[in-house]
Write an enzyme that holds these catalytic residues in place. Structure first.
Site, mmCIF file in Angstrom:
data_model
loop_
_atom_site.group_PDB
_atom_site.id
_atom_site.type_symbol
_atom_site.label_atom_id
_atom_site.label_comp_id
_atom_site.label_asym_id
_atom_site.label_seq_id
_atom_site.Cartn_x
_atom_site.Cartn_y
_atom_site.Cartn_z
ATOM 1 N N VAL A 15 0.833 -1.213 0.000
ATOM 2 C CA VAL A 15 0.000 0.000 0.000
ATOM 3 C C VAL A 15 0.867 1.263 0.000
ATOM 4 O O VAL A 15 0.591 2.215 -0.753
ATOM 5 C CB VAL A 15 -0.965 -0.007 1.215
ATOM 6 C CG1 VAL A 15 -1.898 1.193 1.142
ATOM 7 C CG2 VAL A 15 -1.769 -1.298 1.255
ATOM 8 N N VAL A 134 -11.409 -0.599 4.825
ATOM 9 C CA VAL A 134 -12.577 -1.442 4.548
ATOM 10 C C VAL A 134 -12.824 -1.529 3.052
ATOM 11 O O VAL A 134 -13.017 -0.505 2.382
ATOM 12 C CB VAL A 134 -13.840 -0.886 5.250
ATOM 13 C CG1 VAL A 134 -15.024 -1.811 4.993
ATOM 14 C CG2 VAL A 134 -13.607 -0.732 6.741
ATOM 15 N N ILE A 138 -13.033 0.428 -2.682
ATOM 16 C CA ILE A 138 -14.445 0.872 -2.687
ATOM 17 C C ILE A 138 -14.619 1.994 -1.658
ATOM 18 O O ILE A 138 -14.279 1.808 -0.489
ATOM 19 C CB ILE A 138 -15.393 -0.289 -2.316
ATOM 20 C CG1 ILE A 138 -15.242 -1.453 -3.301
ATOM 21 C CG2 ILE A 138 -16.830 0.189 -2.271
ATOM 22 C CD1 ILE A 138 -16.067 -2.684 -2.927
ATOM 23 N N LYS A 207 -13.511 -5.432 9.473
ATOM 24 C CA LYS A 207 -14.143 -4.466 8.550
ATOM 25 C C LYS A 207 -15.634 -4.318 8.853
ATOM 26 O O LYS A 207 -16.179 -3.206 8.857
ATOM 27 C CB LYS A 207 -13.926 -4.925 7.108
ATOM 28 C CG LYS A 207 -12.456 -4.914 6.694
ATOM 29 C CD LYS A 207 -12.229 -5.675 5.396
ATOM 30 C CE LYS A 207 -10.763 -5.668 5.004
ATOM 31 N NZ LYS A 207 -10.444 -6.597 3.908
HETATM 32 P P1 NAP Z 1 3.147 -4.863 3.708
HETATM 33 O O1 NAP Z 1 3.279 -5.001 2.250
HETATM 34 O O2 NAP Z 1 3.500 -5.997 4.586
HETATM 35 O O3 NAP Z 1 3.978 -3.573 4.136
HETATM 36 C C1 NAP Z 1 4.161 -3.214 5.474
HETATM 37 C C2 NAP Z 1 5.203 -2.127 5.512
HETATM 38 O O4 NAP Z 1 5.354 -1.693 6.857
HETATM 39 C C3 NAP Z 1 6.579 -2.575 5.027
HETATM 40 O O5 NAP Z 1 7.144 -1.592 4.220
HETATM 41 C C4 NAP Z 1 7.377 -2.715 6.323
HETATM 42 O O6 NAP Z 1 8.754 -2.441 6.144
HETATM 43 C C5 NAP Z 1 6.732 -1.646 7.167
HETATM 44 N N1 NAP Z 1 6.891 -1.943 8.586
HETATM 45 C C6 NAP Z 1 6.476 -2.997 9.278
HETATM 46 N N2 NAP Z 1 6.843 -2.902 10.563
HETATM 47 C C7 NAP Z 1 7.514 -1.751 10.676
HETATM 48 C C8 NAP Z 1 8.182 -1.097 11.740
HETATM 49 N N3 NAP Z 1 8.223 -1.628 12.960
HETATM 50 N N4 NAP Z 1 8.784 0.076 11.492
HETATM 51 C C9 NAP Z 1 8.768 0.621 10.262
HETATM 52 N N5 NAP Z 1 8.154 0.046 9.199
HETATM 53 C C10 NAP Z 1 7.545 -1.125 9.413
HETATM 54 O O7 NAP Z 1 1.645 -4.464 4.109
HETATM 55 P P2 NAP Z 1 0.540 -3.827 3.164
HETATM 56 O O8 NAP Z 1 -0.146 -4.910 2.418
HETATM 57 O O9 NAP Z 1 1.080 -2.665 2.444
HETATM 58 O O10 NAP Z 1 -0.536 -3.352 4.265
HETATM 59 C C11 NAP Z 1 -0.350 -2.191 5.007
HETATM 60 C C12 NAP Z 1 -1.623 -1.888 5.768
HETATM 61 O O11 NAP Z 1 -2.687 -1.720 4.837
HETATM 62 C C13 NAP Z 1 -2.095 -2.992 6.715
HETATM 63 O O12 NAP Z 1 -2.722 -2.415 7.820
HETATM 64 C C14 NAP Z 1 -3.106 -3.741 5.889
HETATM 65 O O13 NAP Z 1 -4.065 -4.426 6.667
HETATM 66 C C15 NAP Z 1 -3.740 -2.613 5.140
HETATM 67 N N6 NAP Z 1 -4.390 -2.979 3.890
HETATM 68 C C16 NAP Z 1 -3.713 -3.677 2.958
HETATM 69 C C17 NAP Z 1 -4.341 -3.980 1.769
HETATM 70 C C18 NAP Z 1 -3.651 -4.751 0.689
HETATM 71 O O14 NAP Z 1 -4.282 -5.034 -0.331
HETATM 72 N N7 NAP Z 1 -2.380 -5.095 0.835
HETATM 73 C C19 NAP Z 1 -5.656 -3.556 1.546
HETATM 74 C C20 NAP Z 1 -6.314 -2.813 2.538
HETATM 75 C C21 NAP Z 1 -5.657 -2.527 3.706
HETATM 76 P P3 NAP Z 1 9.703 -3.351 5.213
HETATM 77 O O15 NAP Z 1 9.174 -3.232 3.832
HETATM 78 O O16 NAP Z 1 11.042 -2.750 5.346
HETATM 79 O O17 NAP Z 1 9.583 -4.729 5.756
HETATM 80 N N1 HSE Z 2 -6.076 -9.121 3.129
HETATM 81 C C1 HSE Z 2 -7.136 -8.258 2.750
HETATM 82 C C2 HSE Z 2 -8.052 -8.955 1.762
HETATM 83 C C3 HSE Z 2 -6.558 -7.006 2.146
HETATM 84 O O1 HSE Z 2 -7.702 -10.019 1.260
HETATM 85 O O2 HSE Z 2 -9.151 -8.466 1.498
HETATM 86 C C4 HSE Z 2 -7.579 -5.931 2.002
HETATM 87 O O3 HSE Z 2 -8.054 -5.506 3.221
#
Ligand code: NAP
Ligand code: HSE
Length: 429
Positions: A15, A134, A138, A207
């Site tokens: 993200v 959430v 959307i 959510k």
């Molecule tokens: P991700 O790809 O695992 O990225 C997490 C990021 O946070 C990484 O860059 C990581 O650093 C960094 N991080 C973790 N712990 C840290 C710390 N202690 N200090 C500094 N940086 C730290 O996760 P993501 O999928 O982008 O998701 C991020 C958030 O968005 C989550 O809350 C997730 O639930 C939400 N979300 C995700 C999606 C989706 O489709 N992926 C959709 C809706 C919501 P490194 O890269 O260096 O490891």
């Molecule tokens: N892990 C979540 C999903 C990312 O699969 O819908 C979006 O919140």
């Protein structure tokens, strides 16, 4: 000249990189739309050296998200690290304490600490927004808090986890095993860091609890969500449901009745021809029913880099424009604690059981249903090669959940029934 809105972005994963891309690619458009330049003062992740596919040399770096949140040159702390506690919570609290606005995609954090964080934000004169938390891309939070604010919401229902919907549809459409479909979802960036949050229904439950709070002006009550993941959904059930004209979805439903707030996130059957039945892959759908508007259907990508970053930007742009909405649509201190309630409304159910193929066996099942006040709508028994148990599918007429439970207990106790029958609610949408 208006001052720029200065962001501090913590988390440069799926993200965070998506947000950085939008900010870099669309700077002029964003400024035109808000009347302010939106700049990034500093960024933070765990590894400074990781190649993230975009140039990051020009941005100030912080190793500690709390330090990033407290920087004087940060107006908005953008939390994209994830996790219900740990650095995400500490940095969000630090940002609020320093009077910064916060944008987060973190449903786990808000489902567990949303009330305290929202109250703290209001006390500090800051806003805390979470559109991306959430249903991915959307704009469902905006729809509830703004577009539908003139309604009393009668029901919210939806598919809110892209991973689960992807796995279920790939198992059905491509005949993949659960593990193969799971690996594909992982490759698409859908999964949470702890995948059990996805397949265990917890992420979708987070959510749903957030939507219920906005829809009904109630405090977030994640612990009261009736929760079941997709782990027990077998390929046999997916095929049998399809044969009866249904699809299996991890479906969230919340509604406020005279008995209290019902919140459930469980595998359910929906008609294959319904909008929810036709939802495939990582797509999410949220159906909102309001007393004046009727039914609204929102459909779109529920996860992944672009869609989630798009939702983060919606909150950032609102702040840039000066829109300062309460986190859950009304002041957090005015949110009511709702009485948790289990649904007692009659619904049709799907039952699959293995029954010994001998005279009188089916009659005993029918009798158990009849004695519990459950009426059969449709039934199908499949052929089998040996003299063992035959798969039997039953679709009931609308039945009280308590009656269905009593019937299942009686059916399970029959010597003619092998194993434990599977029962899933059929949701009418
Ligand atoms: P991700 O790809 O695992 O990225 C997490 C990021 O946070 C990484 O860059 C990581 O650093 C960094 N991080 C973790 N712990 C840290 C710390 N202690 N200090 C500094 N940086 C730290 O996760 P993501 O999928 O982008 O998701 C991020 C958030 O968005 C989550 O809350 C997730 O639930 C939400 N979300 C995700 C999606 C989706 O489709 N992926 C959709 C809706 C919501 P490194 O890269 O260096 O490891
Ligand atoms: N892990 C979540 C999903 C990312 O699969 O819908 C979006 O919140």
């Amino acid at each position: 000249m208006t001052t720029p809105l200065r962001l501090g972005i913590a988390g440069l994963g799926t993200v965070g990189v998506g947000v950085m891309r939008i900010l870099r690619q669309k700077a002029a458009t964003l400024e035109a739309r808000t009347g302010r330049a939106i700049t990034v003062s500093a960024i933070c992740a765990r590894s400074r050296s990781k190649d993230r596919g975009i140039p990051l040399d020009g941005y100030a770096w912080e190793d500690d998200p709390v330090a990033l949140a407290q920087r004087d040159d940060v107006d908005v702390f953008v939390e994209l690290m994830g996790g219900e506690d740990g650095p995400a919570k500490a940095a969000t609290e630090a940002a609020i304490a320093a009077g910064k606005d916060v944008v987060t995609a973190n449903k786990a954090l808000l489902a567990h600490h949303g009330q305290a964080l929202a109250e703290a934000a209001e006390a500090a004169g800051a806003v805390l927004r979470f559109e991306a938390a959430v249903a991915g891309g959307i704009p469902v939070i905006k729809a509830l808090t703004e577009g539908l604010a003139g309604n009393d919401v009668t029901r919210v229902i939806g598919v809110m986890n892209g991973t689960c919907n992807y796995i279920l549809t790939r198992m059905e459409d491509a005949g993949l095993t659960y593990d193969e479909a799971f690996a594909e979802a992982d490759g698409l960036g859908y999964l949470e860091a702890d995948p059990n949050l996805d397949v265990g229904g917890i992420d979708a439950g987070h959510k749903l609890a957030l939507l219920a709070s906005i829809a009904y002006g109630t405090r977030v009550a994640f612990d009261a969500v009736e929760l079941e993941g997709i782990g027990k959904v077998s390929i046999d059930d997916i095929r049998a449901a399809a044969d009866m004209g249904y699809k299996i979805k991890l479906l969230g439903v919340c509604q406020l009745t005279g008995r209290g707030l019902e919140q459930r996130m469980t595998p359910c059957l929906v008609p294959a021809t319904s909008p929810l039945g036709q939802l495939t892959g990582g797509t999410n759908m949220v159906v909102i029913e309001g007393d004046h508007v009727g039914q609204i259907v929102l459909r779109g990508a529920g996860a992944g880099e672009g869609p989630t970053a798009s939702a983060v930007m919606s909150d950032v742009l609102d702040i840039a424009r000066g829109t300062r909405l309460s986190t859950f649509g009304v002041p957090a201190t005015s949110l009511q604690a709702a009485q948790p309630a289990r649904s007692v409304a009659p619904a049709p159910f799907y039952i699959r059981l293995l029954l010994q193929d001998k005279p009188g066996a089916l009659a005993k099942v029918a009798a158990a249903l009849g004695e519990a006040g459950v009426s059969i709508d449709r039934m199908r028994q499949y052929g089998h090669e040996d003299a063992g148990a035959a798969p039997v599918l039953i679709v009931t007429h609308k039945a009280a959940p308590s009656g269905l439970e009593a019937a299942l207990d009686a059916i399970s106790a029959l010597a003619e029934v092998a194993g434990t029958p599977v029962a899933l609610r059929i949701e009418q949408v």
